[in-house]
Design an enzyme around this catalytic site. Sequence first.
Site, PDB file in Angstrom:
ATOM      1  N   ARG A  33       0.806  -1.224   0.000  1.00 20.48           N
ATOM      2  CA  ARG A  33       0.000   0.000   0.000  1.00 20.48           C
ATOM      3  C   ARG A  33       0.844   1.281   0.000  1.00 20.48           C
ATOM      4  O   ARG A  33       0.324   2.359  -0.203  1.00 20.48           O
ATOM      5  CB  ARG A  33      -0.972  -0.005   1.188  1.00 20.48           C
ATOM      6  CG  ARG A  33      -2.210  -0.851   0.900  1.00 20.48           C
ATOM      7  CD  ARG A  33      -3.071  -1.009   2.129  1.00 20.48           C
ATOM      8  NE  ARG A  33      -2.461  -1.922   3.098  1.00 20.48           N
ATOM      9  CZ  ARG A  33      -2.905  -2.094   4.335  1.00 20.48           C
ATOM     10  NH1 ARG A  33      -3.944  -1.401   4.770  1.00 20.48           N
ATOM     11  NH2 ARG A  33      -2.300  -2.953   5.145  1.00 20.48           N
ATOM     12  N   LYS A  40       8.926  -0.847   2.787  1.00 20.01           N
ATOM     13  CA  LYS A  40       8.170  -0.008   3.721  1.00 20.01           C
ATOM     14  C   LYS A  40       8.984   0.466   4.918  1.00 20.01           C
ATOM     15  O   LYS A  40       8.966   1.647   5.260  1.00 20.01           O
ATOM     16  CB  LYS A  40       6.924  -0.761   4.214  1.00 20.01           C
ATOM     17  CG  LYS A  40       6.131   0.033   5.231  1.00 20.01           C
ATOM     18  CD  LYS A  40       4.726  -0.474   5.412  1.00 20.01           C
ATOM     19  CE  LYS A  40       4.634  -1.563   6.427  1.00 20.01           C
ATOM     20  NZ  LYS A  40       3.219  -1.887   6.742  1.00 20.01           N
ATOM     21  N   GLY A 119       8.678  -3.627  12.584  1.00 23.55           N
ATOM     22  CA  GLY A 119       9.532  -2.631  11.931  1.00 23.55           C
ATOM     23  C   GLY A 119       8.804  -1.395  11.456  1.00 23.55           C
ATOM     24  O   GLY A 119       9.421  -0.396  11.122  1.00 23.55           O
ATOM     25  N   ALA A 395      32.323  43.750   1.545  1.00 28.72           N
ATOM     26  CA  ALA A 395      31.276  43.158   0.706  1.00 28.72           C
ATOM     27  C   ALA A 395      31.860  42.686  -0.615  1.00 28.72           C
ATOM     28  O   ALA A 395      32.719  43.348  -1.194  1.00 28.72           O
ATOM     29  CB  ALA A 395      30.179  44.187   0.453  1.00 28.72           C
ATOM     30  N   SER A 420      36.269  46.002  -0.194  1.00 31.16           N
ATOM     31  CA  SER A 420      35.150  45.362  -0.897  1.00 31.16           C
ATOM     32  C   SER A 420      35.555  44.886  -2.282  1.00 31.16           C
ATOM     33  O   SER A 420      36.442  45.469  -2.914  1.00 31.16           O
ATOM     34  CB  SER A 420      34.000  46.368  -1.039  1.00 31.16           C
ATOM     35  OG  SER A 420      33.526  46.699   0.232  1.00 31.16           O
TER      36      SER A 420
HETATM   37  C1  UD1 Z   1      -1.115  -7.554  13.008  1.00 33.15           C
HETATM   38  C2  UD1 Z   1      -1.805  -8.424  14.059  1.00 33.15           C
HETATM   39  C3  UD1 Z   1      -2.992  -7.682  14.643  1.00 33.15           C
HETATM   40  C4  UD1 Z   1      -2.541  -6.367  15.219  1.00 33.15           C
HETATM   41  C5  UD1 Z   1      -1.795  -5.565  14.180  1.00 33.15           C
HETATM   42  C6  UD1 Z   1      -1.155  -4.364  14.822  1.00 33.15           C
HETATM   43  C7  UD1 Z   1      -1.494 -10.740  13.409  1.00 33.15           C
HETATM   44  C8  UD1 Z   1      -2.080 -11.917  12.756  1.00 33.15           C
HETATM   45  N1  UD1 Z   1      -2.225  -9.652  13.431  1.00 33.15           N
HETATM   46  O1  UD1 Z   1      -2.057  -7.375  11.946  1.00 33.15           O
HETATM   47  O2  UD1 Z   1      -3.604  -8.456  15.646  1.00 33.15           O
HETATM   48  O3  UD1 Z   1      -3.665  -5.647  15.696  1.00 33.15           O
HETATM   49  O4  UD1 Z   1      -0.726  -6.322  13.585  1.00 33.15           O
HETATM   50  O5  UD1 Z   1      -0.562  -3.543  13.853  1.00 33.15           O
HETATM   51  O6  UD1 Z   1      -0.387 -10.826  13.907  1.00 33.15           O
HETATM   52  N2  UD1 Z   1       5.218  -9.422   8.715  1.00 33.15           N
HETATM   53  C9  UD1 Z   1       6.280 -10.178   8.334  1.00 33.15           C
HETATM   54  N3  UD1 Z   1       6.057 -11.344   7.661  1.00 33.15           N
HETATM   55  C10 UD1 Z   1       4.802 -11.774   7.387  1.00 33.15           C
HETATM   56  C11 UD1 Z   1       3.708 -10.979   7.779  1.00 33.15           C
HETATM   57  C12 UD1 Z   1       3.957  -9.812   8.453  1.00 33.15           C
HETATM   58  O7  UD1 Z   1       7.432  -9.833   8.567  1.00 33.15           O
HETATM   59  O8  UD1 Z   1       4.671 -12.854   6.779  1.00 33.15           O
HETATM   60  C13 UD1 Z   1       5.478  -8.169   9.460  1.00 33.15           C
HETATM   61  C14 UD1 Z   1       5.069  -6.919   8.714  1.00 33.15           C
HETATM   62  O9  UD1 Z   1       6.158  -6.386   8.006  1.00 33.15           O
HETATM   63  C15 UD1 Z   1       4.651  -5.982   9.834  1.00 33.15           C
HETATM   64  C16 UD1 Z   1       4.150  -6.927  10.916  1.00 33.15           C
HETATM   65  O10 UD1 Z   1       4.686  -8.190  10.625  1.00 33.15           O
HETATM   66  O11 UD1 Z   1       5.746  -5.272  10.363  1.00 33.15           O
HETATM   67  C17 UD1 Z   1       2.636  -6.984  10.966  1.00 33.15           C
HETATM   68  O12 UD1 Z   1       2.149  -7.499   9.764  1.00 33.15           O
HETATM   69  P1  UD1 Z   1       0.798  -6.960   9.136  1.00 33.15           P
HETATM   70  O13 UD1 Z   1       0.509  -7.737   7.912  1.00 33.15           O
HETATM   71  O14 UD1 Z   1       0.850  -5.499   8.998  1.00 33.15           O
HETATM   72  O15 UD1 Z   1      -0.237  -7.375  10.283  1.00 33.15           O
HETATM   73  P2  UD1 Z   1      -1.677  -6.813  10.490  1.00 33.15           P
HETATM   74  O16 UD1 Z   1      -2.588  -7.430   9.534  1.00 33.15           O
HETATM   75  O17 UD1 Z   1      -1.628  -5.335  10.522  1.00 33.15           O
HETATM   76 CA    CA Z   2      -0.133  -3.606   9.862  1.00 31.99          CA
END
Ligand code: UD1
Ligand code: CA
Length: 471
Positions: A33, A40, A119, A395, A420
């Site tokens: 996104r 990101k 992160g 100057a 100057s």
């Molecule tokens: C996750 C949580 C949710 C919480 C929210 C807070 C889960 C299933 N859900 O949802 O409960 O409210 O964060 O922001 O944990 N990432 C990886 N590898 C992956 C998937 C994700 O490294 O395979 C990392 C992403 O880069 C990110 C973090 O994990 O930094 C969270 O992943 P994201 O997909 O944003 O989780 P949410 O759906 O937001």
């Molecule tokens: Ca997220």
Amino acid sequence: MVRPLGEGYTDALERLPLNPLHIIILAAGEGTRMRSQLPKVLHTVGGRPMLAHVIERARALSPERVHVVFNPETPAVREAFTGEDLAWAPQAERLGTGHAVMQAMPDVPDNADVLVLYGDIPLLDPAALDALCAVHDGGLTLLTMKPANPRGYGRIVRDLAGAVDAIVEERDADEATRAIGEVNTGILLAGAGRLRDWLGRLSADNSQGEYYLTDVVALARGDGQAVNTVIAEDATRLEGANDRVQLAALEARHRRIATESLMRAGATVLDPSRLDIRGVVETGTDVILDVNVVLEGHVRLGDGTRIGPGCVLKDCDLAAGTQVHAHSVLEGVVTTGACDIGPFARVRPKTVLAAGTRIGNFVETKNVTLGEGSKASHLSYLGDSEIGAKVNIGAGTITCNYDGANKHRTVIGDGAFIGSDSQLVAPVKVGAGATIGAGSTISRDAPEGQLTISRARQTTVTGWKRPVKKD
Ligand code: UD1
Ligand code: CA
């Protein structure tokens, strides 16, 4: 030193877990996104990648090891932190947050505690982490929050006694569950041995077909393990950025946090919404920062310094009483006493200014030292020069420091007066107390205490007539 600090959590003990702490930062998400070539977590907040903020927070807890889970197809993430002591865990496929944590677990011993950070949550409140560590009993401890709008977050489902039963992702939640205002920040602390066991029992049987880290809660409960929670006092610091709109919101929040720290430390900020801090700022007392100032890198502002509107300061160390007037740009500047800079000055790296010096409008300096009370008030370029005390630079004076191949030095003794519109062709020395006549091109050393002048004598052509237009 002013850094964004959290406040509150007064009842939390200042205690870290007794077990060795391993921190796992999840940074493998695709961040689609953002619509960006840049991963990101490398998008910046306060002038630094989001991941850099998170690593700094992690290090502040003095962990045994910091692990970063990254996507091996975006090596830029790893390259951005070369030379840092980090354990990099590749996650080849994005199979969910639980799967991501699993990638780092082989390097984590069973007797450790594991803190999971994201992160893309850069403003993470250190006080919230301290509180989390303080209540942790070696089992499972969650950081939760009650944001203004819980949309998109996993909901914290509690039983009638208030104990946490499960985290339910919004996508998988029914209407009643979606009405819950307490949500998962994503940050948790768990005993490594137990976490390893729970991770091994995760299933991807959910709406996204992913291994959810959040499912360890229900597994812990099933094992009879109580789940501790800390509710964050400031949910705005636990927001992540999924797109550039949220990134801008984080930037605004960061600006506010950093500016408030500065104000608490003794700086008057004329409009807190119009000061940008992109780095670390140390401030003395009674500093005044006017509107639209940008502070980058490491900036130190001594007592009573004043920064006028529209100034940009990067990596500067300004002594007490220094005044920087409107629209000046300073980088790598040190003032060792109160001096006066601008408006419209461009003061470049390795400029060292002693007390009482003045760098006026449209003056550019680089790699220059100016002794006490020396002045270049208007329209000059001073480069690679050593200028003594009480020197007056007229100057339009220019040091010609570059011969097209090499740079050369100009040395000007105490009390010299440079007329100057003079050019000083380096390497060249102007002796103490020397006077250079206006409009001179000085290519040989000028002796001390003498007038040196190099320009054609003025003549008047008597009887000369201006041409007139022909009919
Ligand atoms: C996750 C949580 C949710 C919480 C929210 C807070 C889960 C299933 N859900 O949802 O409960 O409210 O964060 O922001 O944990 N990432 C990886 N590898 C992956 C998937 C994700 O490294 O395979 C990392 C992403 O880069 C990110 C973090 O994990 O930094 C969270 O992943 P994201 O997909 O944003 O989780 P949410 O759906 O937001
Ligand atoms: Ca997220």
